[in-house]
Structures are given as structure tokens and as C-alpha cells.
Design an enzyme around this catalytic site. Structure first.
Site, short mmCIF file in Angstrom:
data_model
loop_
_atom_site.label_atom_id
_atom_site.label_comp_id
_atom_site.label_asym_id
_atom_site.label_seq_id
_atom_site.Cartn_x
_atom_site.Cartn_y
_atom_site.Cartn_z
N CYS A 255 -34.20 -5.68 -16.00
CA CYS A 255 -34.94 -5.34 -17.34
C CYS A 255 -36.12 -5.22 -17.23
CB CYS A 255 -34.36 -6.37 -18.16
SG CYS A 255 -32.66 -6.26 -18.55
N1 LIG Z 1 -28.55 -7.78 -16.79
C1 LIG Z 1 -29.31 -8.00 -17.54
O1 LIG Z 1 -29.74 -9.34 -17.74
C2 LIG Z 1 -29.40 -7.22 -18.87
C3 LIG Z 1 -29.90 -7.57 -20.12
C4 LIG Z 1 -30.02 -7.13 -21.20
C5 LIG Z 1 -29.49 -5.57 -21.23
N2 LIG Z 1 -29.21 -5.16 -20.01
C6 LIG Z 1 -28.98 -3.72 -19.84
O2 LIG Z 1 -27.50 -3.51 -20.20
C7 LIG Z 1 -27.18 -2.44 -19.15
C8 LIG Z 1 -26.24 -2.76 -18.33
O3 LIG Z 1 -26.75 -3.79 -17.29
P1 LIG Z 1 -26.07 -4.60 -16.38
O4 LIG Z 1 -26.99 -5.86 -15.82
O5 LIG Z 1 -24.76 -5.17 -17.07
O6 LIG Z 1 -25.46 -3.64 -15.18
P2 LIG Z 1 -24.50 -3.93 -14.08
O7 LIG Z 1 -24.99 -2.97 -12.91
O8 LIG Z 1 -24.21 -5.41 -13.72
O9 LIG Z 1 -23.05 -3.43 -14.78
C9 LIG Z 1 -22.85 -2.14 -14.97
C10 LIG Z 1 -21.35 -1.82 -14.87
O10 LIG Z 1 -21.19 -0.51 -15.22
C11 LIG Z 1 -20.31 0.07 -14.47
N3 LIG Z 1 -20.23 1.55 -14.50
C12 LIG Z 1 -21.41 2.57 -13.85
N4 LIG Z 1 -21.01 3.72 -14.53
C13 LIG Z 1 -19.82 3.59 -15.20
C14 LIG Z 1 -19.25 4.66 -15.85
N5 LIG Z 1 -19.62 5.85 -15.88
N6 LIG Z 1 -18.22 4.23 -16.49
C15 LIG Z 1 -17.62 3.15 -16.55
N7 LIG Z 1 -18.29 2.12 -15.73
C16 LIG Z 1 -19.47 2.27 -15.34
C17 LIG Z 1 -20.58 -0.43 -12.95
O11 LIG Z 1 -19.72 -0.16 -12.06
C18 LIG Z 1 -20.84 -1.94 -13.37
O12 LIG Z 1 -20.01 -2.61 -12.98
C19 LIG Z 1 -28.46 -2.06 -18.66
O13 LIG Z 1 -28.85 -0.72 -19.43
C20 LIG Z 1 -29.44 -2.85 -18.71
O14 LIG Z 1 -30.77 -2.53 -18.71
C21 LIG Z 1 -29.27 -6.03 -18.93
#
Ligand SMILES: NC(=O)c1ccc[n+]([C@@H]2O[C@H](COP(=O)([O-])OP(=O)(O)OC[C@H]3O[C@@H](n4cnc5c(N)ncnc54)[C@H](O)[C@@H]3O)[C@@H](O)[C@H]2O)c1
Length: 422
Positions: A255
Site C-alpha cells: 500500500c
Molecule cells: N494488503 C493490505 O494491507 C491492503 C490494505 C488495504 C488495501 N489493499 C488493496 O487491496 C487490493 C488487494 O490487495 P491484497 O493485499 O488483498 O492483494 P493479494 O495479492 O493478497 O490478493 C489479491 C488476490 O486476487 C487474486 N486475483 C488476481 N487477479 C484476479 C482476477 N482477475 N480474478 C480473481 N482473482 C484475482 C490473486 O490470486 C490474489 O489471491 C489492492 O488494491 C491493495 O492495494 C491492500
């Protein structure tokens, strides 16, 4: 729930616990198999909860978007990384938006959760729904709600962290408000999807800029021979108008180092240069080099060059007590030290192996089993992540030299090691 990572899985579990039937869609077959076997792969989500929800049929996972046919709402939580050029990589949102639009049906509520530039919901999701002939706000409903999950935070989780929502129309806002209020204690409505997108960027830019500021304070204090940690501790005593931030080896995670760049990228199309963001990024990105400079100086005081020195890096995760290595400054520190000829081992109970490709290096490294003997034999120990599980007393006793980027050794009353702080 589309995308079952650090954001999607905790959200899915919270809704399932509330009694909804939650279908998780992820392209990663291993995650899908794991959830269907009742196993969690996210440390903040207990396996017992996943097992119970999976057994009761409240939580099912699939790789097939056709499951959306039976859904009343869909929350999209796919990654939003940067490309090598440090521009937004929108491919995951576009791919999932294509699939969601394909299976959208009257009554469906669509909520984008991924952190992204302001305008994404309007520019990527809306046209795809319109192209299917839907009147958005009447036939289907569209909103943005920024995820605020803080991995490893024991006090605030999905349920007790207030959630902001912004709909394409008032009815869209009402719909997402009604749904999210069932599982989240406080939901706050803003007037548009764009405002909701901007809320997240303000929050994360605020952190990136303040961390950049305090990192620069650390560099300035270093030049002045002043202990920055002491300065922050004393400044913290002011009960108003000050909020402490702490320096460190650089930004990490999915992030803070990334999201503000989505905003600065967007502003370029308005011919506006987001100066605070660019400056904070420059300072924060340079911190691993600053750490390596401190190691070089400290070794030099012992009459040793970096080349040929044995260095143990403590911690590879980007912050304490979590298993996430994405964008971790430890990768840069390890690569920079290795490039200068040091023999570098790392130890992290949460990260069994790392790939150095992200930091522009090659190959992988395995976390070493840490013995007191190995610490004694090292020329320098660099604390990059201050995991609670580390035996700081042993490090203080056995190490000759410790470069402490997190003020972790402060917890000890006595240590025989020479300790150099950031
Ligand atoms: N990790 C954090 O602390 C956090 C906090 C707030 C916001 N975010 C935001 O949330 C979003 C997700 O982050 P995250 O940390 O959960 O990522 P992550 O990589 O842990 O999870 C994302 C998931 O999406 C899946 N994926 C990818 N392409 C896909 C598709 N086309 N269809 C279905 N599934 C698909 C991946 O396999 C993965 O399991 C990002 O935009 C991130 O910036 C993350």
C-alpha cells in the site's frame, strides 16, 4: 468476493460469519483448494473460522466467475501493483471488471475495493456495465469502498474499522451502506465513487509523506549527531498537533509505497506535479541505501570493508510480526550489501525464502536457522524488521556490531554489542 488475498479473505469471512453465503472467486487454484479444505493461508484469519464456515457451506471458493450468476453483490479485491516503469498496473482490475460485467444481472451490487487512482470506478467498471445495457443505479448498483485492513493489527480488524462507501448514485450508496452495515460497525457515506477513491489515497499519502518526513529527520539527526528516536519520544509528549511517525529502512508492503504513486500518475494527466508524493517517494526509496551506508561506516570503524564481511539481516517482512515480503526494504538492503561483496544471510521465522528479483537481483535465498554461534561469527547484524519473536537479549550478548534500523535494541537494559542506530 473476487480476489481472496489479504483484503478479500478477511472480508469474505466477516460476511460469512454474519450468516451470508459467501462465494470466493480467485484465479489461484491453491487458494481456492485451501479454502474449500477449510484452511486459512492468511495469518490474521484463523483456520478454525474458515473450517467452520466451509463445513457449514457459508464460505465456498471457486476459480469460475460463472458463480456470480447466483450472487446478489460482488466486492472486487484484486491487486493494484505498479509496473516496472512505476506506473499503475490496471490489468487485474480490468480483467475482473470484464468478468463481472459479463455475469452481471439485474439487482447486482458491484463494489470495487482495490486501491486505485480516482476515476477508476467510473472509467473501468461503469462503461462495461453500460455496454451490457444496464441503467446503473436502477438495474445494477455500483460503488467504491476502500479497504483499510492493517495486517497484523490485533486491535482493529474488518468489523471495528469504520468503512467509507461512495456510490455512483444515491441508491448505489444506500445499497452498499445497507450491505456493509450488517458486518461492519460503522459505515460512512461520501458523495461519489471518486471521493471514496480519494479518501484512501489521502490516508496512504498522509502516511507516505509523514514517513518520508521522519526518515529525512533521521538523516538530518544523523548528520547532527542527535538521536532521532529520543527526539521523537520527547516530541510525542505534546498532547495536540503532533502525531509520531518512526523512521525505518524504507517503505514496504502493498500500500504505502505504491498507492500515492497512483495519484501522482493520475495528476500528470492534469499537468500537475504531485510534489509531496514525489519527494516522499524519493526519500523513502533511498532509505535502504542510507542503511547500507550506516553498515559501511560501522564496519569501517572496526577496520573492515563491506566486501568479505559476514552480515546477518534480521527480518525480511516489511513490518513486524507479519509474513508479507512485498516491496520489503529488506530485499534492497540484502541486495545492496551482496552487490558490495558481503556474505549476507537473513533470518525471518515468517519468511522461509525470498526472491531477490524484485530488488533487481537474481535467485532466491533461504532464511537461516539462527544460532548464537552464527551471531558471534558475524561481522555485523542488521535489524531490518523488529519481529517480536526475535531474541534481542541473545543478539545484544553475542553480536559484535548491530545496526538497528528500528530502535529494537532499545528494549534491552544492557548489551555488549556495539549498537548503531539509524
Ligand atoms: N494488503 C493490505 O494491507 C491492503 C490494505 C488495504 C488495501 N489493499 C488493496 O487491496 C487490493 C488487494 O490487495 P491484497 O493485499 O488483498 O492483494 P493479494 O495479492 O493478497 O490478493 C489479491 C488476490 O486476487 C487474486 N486475483 C488476481 N487477479 C484476479 C482476477 N482477475 N480474478 C480473481 N482473482 C484475482 C490473486 O490470486 C490474489 O489471491 C489492492 O488494491 C491493495 O492495494 C491492500
Amino acid at each position: 468476493m473476487v480476489g481472496l488475498g489479504y483484503v478479500g479473505l478477511p472480508l469474505a469471512v466477516e460476511f460469512a460469519k454474519e450468516g451470508f453465503k459467501v462465494i470466493g472467486i480467485d484465479l489461484d487454484q491453491r487458494k481456492v483448494d485451501s479454502l474449500n479444505a477449510g484452511e486459512s493461508y492468511i495469518p490474521d484469519v484463523p483456520t478454525e473460522e474458515v473450517a467452520a464456515l466451509s463445513r457449514s457451506g457459508k464460505l465456498v471458493a471457486t476459480t469460475d466467475y460463472a458463480a456470480l450468476r447466483e450472487a446478489d453483490s460482488v466486492s472486487i479485491c484484486v491487486p493494484t501493483p505498479l509496473r516496472k516503469t512505476r506506473d499503475p498496473d490496471m490489468s487485474y482490475i480490468i480483467a475482473s471488471a470484464d468478468e463481472v460485467a459479463k455475469y452481471a444481472h439485474p439487482g447486482l451490487l458491484i463494489i470495487l475495493e482495490s486501491t486505485t487512482y480516482p476515476g477508476t470506478t467510473d472509467e473501468i467498471l461503469l462503461p462495461r456495465l453500460k455496454a451490457r445495457g444496464f441503467n446503473v443505479g436502477a438495474d445494477v448498483f455500483l460503488a467504491f469502498s476502500p479497504e483499510r485492513i492493517d495486517p497484523g493489527n490485533k486491535q482493529y480488524g474488518v468489523r471495528n474499522t469504520p468503512k467509507v462507501v461512495g456510490g455512483h448514485t444515491d441508491d448505489c450508496s444506500e445499497a452498499v451502506y445497507a450491505l456493509y452495515s450488517t458486518a461492519i460497525e460503522k459505515v460512512i457515506k461520501v458523495s461519489s465513487t471518486q471521493a471514496a477513491e480519494m479518501v484512501k489515497l489521502l490516508e496512504n499519502t498522509f502516511r507516505a509523506v509523514n514517513i518520508g518526513l521522519v526518515n529525512e529527520m533521521a538523516i538530518m539527526c544523523d548528520k547532527l549527531g542527535v538521536n532521532v528516536w529520543e527526539v521523537i519520544e520527547a516530541a510525542k509528549s505534546k498532547p495536540f498537533g503532533f502525531m509520531p511517525f518512526f523512521p525505518g529502512p524504507g517503505l514496504g508492503g502493498h500500500c504505502i509505497p505504491i498507492d500515492p504513486l497512483y495519484l501522482s500518475w493520475r495528476m500528470k494527466s492534469y499537468n500537475y506535479n504531485a510534489r509531496f508524493i514525489e519527494l516522499a517517494d524519493e526519500i523513502n526509496m533511498n532509505m535502504p541505501r542510507h542503511v547500507v551506508g550506516k553498515v559501511a561506516e560501522a564496519l569501517n570503524d572496526d577496520g573492515k570493508p563491506i566486501k568479505g564481511s559476514r552480515i546477518i539481516v534480521m527480518g525480511a517482512a516489511y513490518k513486524k510480526d507479519i509474513d508479507d515480503v512485498r516491496e520489503s526494504p529488506a530485499l534492497d538492503v540484502i541486495k545492496l550489501l551482496s552487490d558490495r561483496g558481503a556474505t549476507v544471510d537473513y533470518h525471518d521465522p515468517y519468511i522461509p525464502s525470498i526472491s531477490l528479483e524484485h530488488a533487481g537481483g537474481h535467485g532466491t535465498k533461504q532464511s537461516v536457522f539462527l544460532t548464537e554461534q552464527a551471531v558471534r561469527a558475524a561481522d555485523c547484524v542488521v535489524i531490518v524488521t523488529d519481529h517480536s519473536a526475535f531474541d534481542y537479549a541473545m543478539l545484544g550478548r553475542a553480536a559484535r556490531l548491530i545496526v538497528d534500523t528500528r530502535n529494537a535494541m532499545n528494549r534491552l537494559n544492557s548489551a555488549s554489542a556495539r549498537i548503531v542506530k539509524l
